[in-house]
Design an enzyme around this catalytic site. Structure first.
Site, PDB file in Angstrom:
ATOM      1  N   LYS A   1     -23.622  18.918  16.635  1.00 20.05           N
ATOM      2  CA  LYS A   1     -24.366  18.102  15.813  1.00 20.05           C
ATOM      3  C   LYS A   1     -23.427  17.687  14.601  1.00 20.05           C
ATOM      4  O   LYS A   1     -23.003  18.506  13.749  1.00 20.05           O
ATOM      5  CB  LYS A   1     -25.629  18.578  15.392  1.00 20.05           C
ATOM      6  CG  LYS A   1     -26.640  18.763  16.431  1.00 20.05           C
ATOM      7  CD  LYS A   1     -27.822  19.417  15.965  1.00 20.05           C
ATOM      8  CE  LYS A   1     -27.757  20.936  15.888  1.00 20.05           C
ATOM      9  NZ  LYS A   1     -29.118  21.463  15.494  1.00 20.05           N
TER      10      LYS A   1
ATOM     11  N   TYR B   1     -16.819  15.823  20.990  1.00 20.23           N
ATOM     12  CA  TYR B   1     -16.957  17.201  20.366  1.00 20.23           C
ATOM     13  C   TYR B   1     -16.244  18.297  20.924  1.00 20.23           C
ATOM     14  O   TYR B   1     -16.514  18.675  22.236  1.00 20.23           O
ATOM     15  CB  TYR B   1     -18.258  17.768  20.217  1.00 20.23           C
ATOM     16  CG  TYR B   1     -18.605  18.826  20.029  1.00 20.23           C
ATOM     17  CD1 TYR B   1     -18.057  19.599  18.938  1.00 20.23           C
ATOM     18  CD2 TYR B   1     -19.290  19.859  21.119  1.00 20.23           C
ATOM     19  CE1 TYR B   1     -18.052  21.078  18.714  1.00 20.23           C
ATOM     20  CE2 TYR B   1     -19.445  21.161  20.958  1.00 20.23           C
ATOM     21  CZ  TYR B   1     -18.792  21.695  19.767  1.00 20.23           C
ATOM     22  OH  TYR B   1     -18.847  23.220  19.360  1.00 20.23           O
TER      23      TYR B   1
ATOM     24  N   ALA C   1      -7.413 -20.389   2.910  1.00 24.96           N
ATOM     25  CA  ALA C   1      -6.988 -19.474   1.938  1.00 24.96           C
ATOM     26  C   ALA C   1      -7.626 -18.128   2.245  1.00 24.96           C
ATOM     27  O   ALA C   1      -8.675 -17.747   2.971  1.00 24.96           O
ATOM     28  CB  ALA C   1      -7.500 -19.794   0.630  1.00 24.96           C
TER      29      ALA C   1
ATOM     30  N   CYS D   1       0.846  -1.179   0.122  1.00 21.37           N
ATOM     31  CA  CYS D   1       0.047  -0.126  -0.150  1.00 21.37           C
ATOM     32  C   CYS D   1       0.735   1.397  -0.069  1.00 21.37           C
ATOM     33  O   CYS D   1       0.477   2.268  -0.442  1.00 21.37           O
ATOM     34  CB  CYS D   1      -0.889  -0.061   1.335  1.00 21.37           C
ATOM     35  SG  CYS D   1      -1.835  -1.511   1.372  1.00 21.37           S
TER      36      CYS D   1
ATOM     37  N   ASP E   1      -6.461 -11.507  -1.459  1.00 17.94           N
ATOM     38  CA  ASP E   1      -7.083 -11.208  -2.571  1.00 17.94           C
ATOM     39  C   ASP E   1      -7.484 -12.192  -3.524  1.00 17.94           C
ATOM     40  O   ASP E   1      -8.293 -12.034  -4.407  1.00 17.94           O
ATOM     41  CB  ASP E   1      -5.836 -10.389  -3.499  1.00 17.94           C
ATOM     42  CG  ASP E   1      -5.613  -8.964  -2.912  1.00 17.94           C
ATOM     43  OD1 ASP E   1      -6.124  -8.756  -1.796  1.00 17.94           O
ATOM     44  OD2 ASP E   1      -4.652  -8.181  -3.476  1.00 17.94           O
TER      45      ASP E   1
ATOM     46  N   THR F   1     -10.765 -24.038   2.608  1.00 14.00           N
ATOM     47  CA  THR F   1     -11.340 -24.359   1.228  1.00 14.00           C
ATOM     48  C   THR F   1     -11.743 -25.413   1.260  1.00 14.00           C
ATOM     49  O   THR F   1     -12.103 -26.249   2.077  1.00 14.00           O
ATOM     50  CB  THR F   1     -10.115 -24.184   0.467  1.00 14.00           C
ATOM     51  OG1 THR F   1      -9.130 -25.375   0.761  1.00 14.00           O
ATOM     52  CG2 THR F   1      -9.079 -23.033   0.490  1.00 14.00           C
TER      53      THR F   1
HETATM   54  P1  FAD Z   1      -0.285 -10.462  -1.366  1.00 14.29           P
HETATM   55  O1  FAD Z   1       0.112  -9.280  -0.408  1.00 14.29           O
HETATM   56  O2  FAD Z   1      -0.119  -9.582  -2.971  1.00 14.29           O
HETATM   57  O3  FAD Z   1       0.897 -11.098  -1.284  1.00 14.29           O
HETATM   58  C1  FAD Z   1       0.632 -12.533  -2.157  1.00 14.29           C
HETATM   59  C2  FAD Z   1       2.200 -12.922  -2.226  1.00 14.29           C
HETATM   60  O4  FAD Z   1       2.001 -14.477  -2.712  1.00 14.29           O
HETATM   61  C3  FAD Z   1       3.050 -12.243  -3.209  1.00 14.29           C
HETATM   62  O5  FAD Z   1       4.323 -11.743  -2.794  1.00 14.29           O
HETATM   63  C4  FAD Z   1       3.548 -13.338  -4.216  1.00 14.29           C
HETATM   64  O6  FAD Z   1       4.757 -13.017  -4.958  1.00 14.29           O
HETATM   65  C5  FAD Z   1       3.365 -14.533  -3.696  1.00 14.29           C
HETATM   66  N1  FAD Z   1       2.989 -15.619  -4.141  1.00 14.29           N
HETATM   67  C6  FAD Z   1       1.945 -15.949  -5.117  1.00 14.29           C
HETATM   68  N2  FAD Z   1       1.996 -17.099  -5.796  1.00 14.29           N
HETATM   69  C7  FAD Z   1       2.894 -17.864  -5.093  1.00 14.29           C
HETATM   70  C8  FAD Z   1       3.555 -19.087  -5.251  1.00 14.29           C
HETATM   71  N3  FAD Z   1       2.842 -20.054  -6.032  1.00 14.29           N
HETATM   72  N4  FAD Z   1       4.596 -19.525  -4.412  1.00 14.29           N
HETATM   73  C9  FAD Z   1       5.081 -18.526  -3.717  1.00 14.29           C
HETATM   74  N5  FAD Z   1       4.876 -17.264  -3.514  1.00 14.29           N
HETATM   75  C10 FAD Z   1       3.556 -17.002  -4.092  1.00 14.29           C
HETATM   76  N6  FAD Z   1      -5.130  -2.477   0.316  1.00 14.29           N
HETATM   77  C11 FAD Z   1      -5.963  -1.513   1.068  1.00 14.29           C
HETATM   78  O7  FAD Z   1      -6.615  -1.780   1.866  1.00 14.29           O
HETATM   79  N7  FAD Z   1      -5.325  -0.261   1.278  1.00 14.29           N
HETATM   80  C12 FAD Z   1      -4.457   0.568   0.108  1.00 14.29           C
HETATM   81  O8  FAD Z   1      -4.160   1.523   0.545  1.00 14.29           O
HETATM   82  C13 FAD Z   1      -3.840  -0.515  -0.395  1.00 14.29           C
HETATM   83  N8  FAD Z   1      -2.921   0.183  -1.437  1.00 14.29           N
HETATM   84  C14 FAD Z   1      -2.383  -0.687  -2.403  1.00 14.29           C
HETATM   85  C15 FAD Z   1      -1.295  -0.177  -3.246  1.00 14.29           C
HETATM   86  C16 FAD Z   1      -0.774  -1.071  -4.172  1.00 14.29           C
HETATM   87  C17 FAD Z   1       0.080  -0.439  -5.263  1.00 14.29           C
HETATM   88  C18 FAD Z   1      -1.131  -2.243  -4.450  1.00 14.29           C
HETATM   89  C19 FAD Z   1      -0.352  -3.274  -5.432  1.00 14.29           C
HETATM   90  C20 FAD Z   1      -2.061  -2.852  -3.436  1.00 14.29           C
HETATM   91  C21 FAD Z   1      -2.548  -1.946  -2.678  1.00 14.29           C
HETATM   92  N9  FAD Z   1      -3.644  -2.896  -1.652  1.00 14.29           N
HETATM   93  C22 FAD Z   1      -4.101  -1.723  -0.600  1.00 14.29           C
HETATM   94  C23 FAD Z   1      -4.137  -3.926  -1.585  1.00 14.29           C
HETATM   95  C24 FAD Z   1      -3.317  -4.858  -0.850  1.00 14.29           C
HETATM   96  O9  FAD Z   1      -2.290  -4.685  -1.001  1.00 14.29           O
HETATM   97  C25 FAD Z   1      -3.938  -6.421  -0.978  1.00 14.29           C
HETATM   98  O10 FAD Z   1      -5.191  -6.264  -0.914  1.00 14.29           O
HETATM   99  C26 FAD Z   1      -2.963  -7.041  -0.260  1.00 14.29           C
HETATM  100  O11 FAD Z   1      -1.932  -7.277  -0.125  1.00 14.29           O
HETATM  101  C27 FAD Z   1      -3.411  -8.549  -0.401  1.00 14.29           C
HETATM  102  O12 FAD Z   1      -2.718  -9.639   0.441  1.00 14.29           O
HETATM  103  P2  FAD Z   1      -2.553 -11.124   0.038  1.00 14.29           P
HETATM  104  O13 FAD Z   1      -1.642 -11.763   1.055  1.00 14.29           O
HETATM  105  O14 FAD Z   1      -3.998 -11.576  -0.486  1.00 14.29           O
HETATM  106  O15 FAD Z   1      -1.673 -10.795  -1.315  1.00 14.29           O
END
Ligand code: FAD
Length: 823
Positions: A437, A429, A281, A43, A284, A274
């Site tokens: 209000k 407030y 899981a 983020c 995202d 899952t």
């Molecule tokens: P991620 O944090 O993306 O982590 C997933 C990781 O899994 C990655 O590093 C990837 O390399 C790894 N991976 C995938 N497949 C494999 C595999 N087969 N083997 C090994 N490793 C693997 N959210 C907010 O709420 N507020 C914000 O302000 C905000 N700003 C953001 C700005 C940017 C530029 C971005 C890109 C995202 C932003 N987000 C924000 C979204 C937030 O970052 C994501 O929702 C969050 O990171 C999701 O977490 P995650 O663990 O699901 O995935």
């Protein structure tokens, strides 16, 4: 000893690992991460590009080494999980450094693979100047490009929060961003009119916005790029950032036979399990429960990912004692060039799509007490079920206080709150923080009034149909505000005068009342309802919401500097005499009234430095200067404070650039009209002009002479002793405005009747109403003593409010006037 393998080491994965260790000191925890880094702040990436975060190392919340040392977690970066065998509980892994492969058994497996940026299949995306942003290496590449190549223009494709943040931070680096969005608005979690607040702000800040446009190709153009849009437009630029959304990294799960939804998101239950045993899981890549819709949804945000990860760890270690995931109401926020937009729950659009009953209220309060310095207005919309009162969602946009209100509302929605709970919501407030209000209370008061039938809301998107079906739009703002802009076809009776002028309000028609932001509209609605007008609605959010949504504020503040660049303070200093006007915290028409009163006292050539926080001031100041002939030297916005420099025009220099000024400006601030004719159309014209001039602050004198005396005669027959000639003239002079004839096509009075009907149909006030308005706005009506004498008209025969004067009275007024019309 349980063995847990985690795939993905950033938001969800890293949180799960840390919580697991806190719950189970003996567990073996292995975290596999394909990339080079774990637990970094994705983020924060845009802000590292923009320079708000200067130290790159601050992006890393935890390093692999810290995980190892502090939490005894076996972190394996550059290790990719390549397949899962859920039956044997084995993960196959590839070491991306040396290419070797190995297997790892697990008791529990946590998938947190995230989502990757969507890359549409269009030509030219392989150019190295086309970027996506997800990881630290991605932002390193963009930063290196900006640092070394000094690009001038960037096209950002996608108006979601990542697109907005990238645009803002490119802008911070001096790169002009051009935003292209396929929908008709940015931040699709907001309703259109709320997103429009941000649209206007972006345009004011020189950001180009292409809405309802899709990119069909990126092509080479000499040493630059050009982005080709479906409409055929081409945008030259130096780099492109693609931020059109993300798709789940679920191929590993899919290959393992784990159930996905139709959009390939991993399906989980409220334990984040899952379909495969012992496989969880989060983040995202999963679809989750929407407590508002009762269906599954996706919310690819860091907050939900982190909370889900904690629940998974609890589930694995604590079992049945562990909490379950309640789902997400999708609360999001983004900052864009000082402005904040945020939303939680369902928008009106989302309710409509889901077939839910909904209504909404919109308020535009100040973020703290209006009298405390630098109060900044913001817009808050609350969507609710009008039958049950359940709050569906909320949206806000503004410079301050947006996050606080949305977070409160998110908490309330999460607890299934009712709009009544908003009325009594008790907040902390003191003037620097809020008002007694709060905006949230106000939203609750209005929603409560809607629910108990005290008010009915009308909405900006219904205005066109109101006009078509003959509804009457009643603008209850002041004449000054009305003159600065109103809804086409509206009639204007200020709410202060409404009680006295009820007879002017058409009966038997649907009335839509509006004011600036909705409060005076509501007061007027209550007056009308209690005076027998049943079919009345108040325009939600007032003219401000309508104007925002309709994009009337096409004026760009940044385009008005007439003296080269320079801060407004510097521009002001170039004049000898600078008067500062602080109109911060005042809502329309407050800033304009303050401006007018200060300008009245200023000497020609002096400059006013006016500070205001009401967004409408940008347009109003320009319109006011156009109307009054003063010079808008400059305008700028900084952190929600608009600063205008206005120079009082020397009489000889007053520009003649508006239709009104072309005919009126000579010098001074007065207008005189000689009404000689007693034709209905000429009398109408004279009062239209007189009222218009009065509305722009002019002192107006109308001098009725000869036949013009008919216009100001009373309707009733006043018994006055007259000589023979007087009686002759009495027969020839129509008695009152009701008897006036058209100068052309009168057809024995039928023409005049038709004209009156036509005026009514077009919501043009009748002549007698115009005359009353003129008197109320201070227009001086003088009956010519000499003409009265000649034509035998007695003082008693003239309507109330008319003064008797001689030619000298007229000449005195005319000598001060900058308009002198003979009608
Ligand atoms: P991620 O944090 O993306 O982590 C997933 C990781 O899994 C990655 O590093 C990837 O390399 C790894 N991976 C995938 N497949 C494999 C595999 N087969 N083997 C090994 N490793 C693997 N959210 C907010 O709420 N507020 C914000 O302000 C905000 N700003 C953001 C700005 C940017 C530029 C971005 C890109 C995202 C932003 N987000 C924000 C979204 C937030 O970052 C994501 O929702 C969050 O990171 C999701 O977490 P995650 O663990 O699901 O995935």
């Amino acid at each position: 000893m349980r063995k847990i393998v985690i795939i993905g080491g950033v938001a969800g994965g890293a949180t799960a690992a840390a919580r697991l260790r806190r719950l189970d000191e003996s567990a073996q925890i292995i975290m596999l991460e394909r990339g080079e880094n774990v637990s970094y702040a994705n983020c924060g990436l845009p802000y590292y590009l923009g320079g708000a975060i200067t130290d790159r190392s601050r992006l890393f919340v935890m390093t692999p080494q810290l995980f190892q040392n502090n939490l005894s977690v076996d972190v394996r970066t550059r290790h990719e999980a390549i397949s899962i065998d859920p039956l044997s509980k084995i993960v196959h892994v590839r070491n991306l450094v040396d290419g070797s492969e190995y297997s790892e058994t697990y008791d529990s497996l946590i998938l947190s693979p995230g989502a990757e940026p969507i890359r549409p299949r269009i030509d030219g995306l392989n150019d190295p100047r086309v970027f996506t942003v997800r990881s630290v290496p991605d932002i390193d590449r963009i930063k290196e490009f900006v640092d070394s190549r000094r690009p001038r223009r960037a096209v950002v494709v996608g108006g979601g929060f990542i697109g907005l943040e990238m645009a803002e931070n490119l802008h911070a680096r001096g790169v002009t961003p051009i935003l292209v969005e396929a929908q008709d608005q940015v931040m699709t979690g907001l309703d259109f009119e709320m997103a429009a607040v941000l649209h206007q702000h972006m345009v004011d800040q020189k950001l180009e916005l292409f809405l309802s446009e899709t990119v069909v190709a990126v092509a080479q153009a000499a040493d630059r790029l050009k982005v080709v849009l479906k409409s055929g437009k081409e945008i030259p630029c130096d780099l492109v950032v693609l931020a059109i959304g993300v798709k789940p990294e679920s191929s590993l799960a899919k290959a393992a036979g784990i159930t996905l939804d139709e959009r390939d998101y991993i399906v989980v239950n409220d334990k984040m399990q899952t379909s495969a045993p012992s496989v969880y899981a989060v983040g995202d890549a999963v679809c989750i429960h929407s407590p508002l819709l009762g269906t599954s949804t996706v919310v690819p945000l860091a907050g939900p990912a982190n909370k889900q990860a904690r629940i998974v760890a609890d589930q694995i270690v604590l079992g049945e004692k562990a909490p379950r995931y309640q789902g997400s109401i999708a609360t999001a926020i983004a900052k864009m060039l000082d402005m904040t937009v945020a939303c939680t729950g369902l928008s009106e659009k989302a309710c409509a799509r889901a077939g839910l009953a909904y209504s909404s209220v919109t308020v535009h309060p100040s973020h703290h007490a209006g009298y405390y310095p630098e109060a900044k207005p913001f817009s808050l919309k609350v969507v609710f079920d009008p039958n049950t009162g359940r709050i569906w969602g909320a949206q806000a946009a503004g410079f301050d206080g947006v996050d606080k209100r949305i977070d409160v509302l998110a908490a309330m929605i999460g607890m299934n709150a009712h709009v009544r709970n908003l009325e009594e919501f008790e907040h902390a407030y003191a003037p620097p923080y809020s008002s007694a209000k709060d905006a949230i209370n106000y939203a609750g008061f209005i929603a409560g009034n809607v629910m108990n039938g005290l008010t009915r809301s009308a909405y900006w998107h219904q205005v066109d149909s109101f006009i078509k079906d003959g509804s009457v739009l009643l603008d209850v703002r002041t004449a000054e505000e009305f003159a600065l802009g109103h809804i086409e076809g509206a009639i204007n009776i200020s709410n202060i005068e409404l009680r006295k002028r009820l007879h002017e309000v058409p009966r038997g028609k649907n009335l839509v009342v509006y004011c600036g932001v909705g409060i005076r509209g509501y007061l007027a609605e209550r007056i009308l309802r209690q005076n027998g007008f049943d079919d009345v609605a108040n325009l939600s959010g007032g003219f401000k919401t309508y104007e925002m949504a309709m994009g009337l504020k096409s004026y760009h503040a940044s385009a008005v500097f007439t003296e080269g660049s320079g801060m407004p303070e510097q521009l002001a200093m170039r004049s000898h005499d600078v008067i500062t006007v602080d109109a911060c915290g005042l809502q329309c028409p407050g800033p304009i009234m303050q401006l007018k009163s200060a300008m009245d006292k200023a000497m020609p050539g002096s400059r006013l430095l006016v500070k205001a926080t009401d967004g409408g001031f940008v347009k109003d100041a320009k319109a006011w200067c156009n109307l009054t002939g003063n010079l808008l030297v400059g305008m700028e916005q900084n952190a929600g404070i608009y600063t205008a420099i206005i120079e009082k025009a020397a009489p000889a220099l007053v520009p003649m650039n508006t239709p009104m000024q072309n005919s009126m400006v000579v010098n001074g601030n007065e207008a005189t009209l000689i009404v000689f004719s007693n034709d209905l159309d000429r009398a109408l014209a004279s009062f239209v002009i007189a009222n218009g001039a009065a509305a722009t602050g002019k002192k107006v004198t109308m001098f009725f002479t000869f036949w013009g005396l008919s216009v100001i005669r009373k309707t009733e027959n006043i018994s006055v002793k007259k000589d023979f000639m007087g009686r002759m003239f009495d027969l020839m002079l129509p008695r009152s405005v009701h008897k006036l004839a058209l100068s052309k096509m009168n057809f024995g009075g039928v023409g005049a009747l038709m004209m009156k009907k036509r005026m009514q149909a077009k919501s043009v006030e009748q002549l007698e109403i115009m005359m009353q308005s003129a008197l109320k706005s201070g227009v001086k009506m003088i009956a010519c003593l000499m003409s009265m004498d000649i034509m035998g008209v007695a003082r008693e025969e003239l309507i109330d409010g008319v003064e008797i004067g001689g030619v000298a009275t007229y000449l005195e007024a005319a000598s001060k006037a900058n308009v002198n019309l003979f009608i």
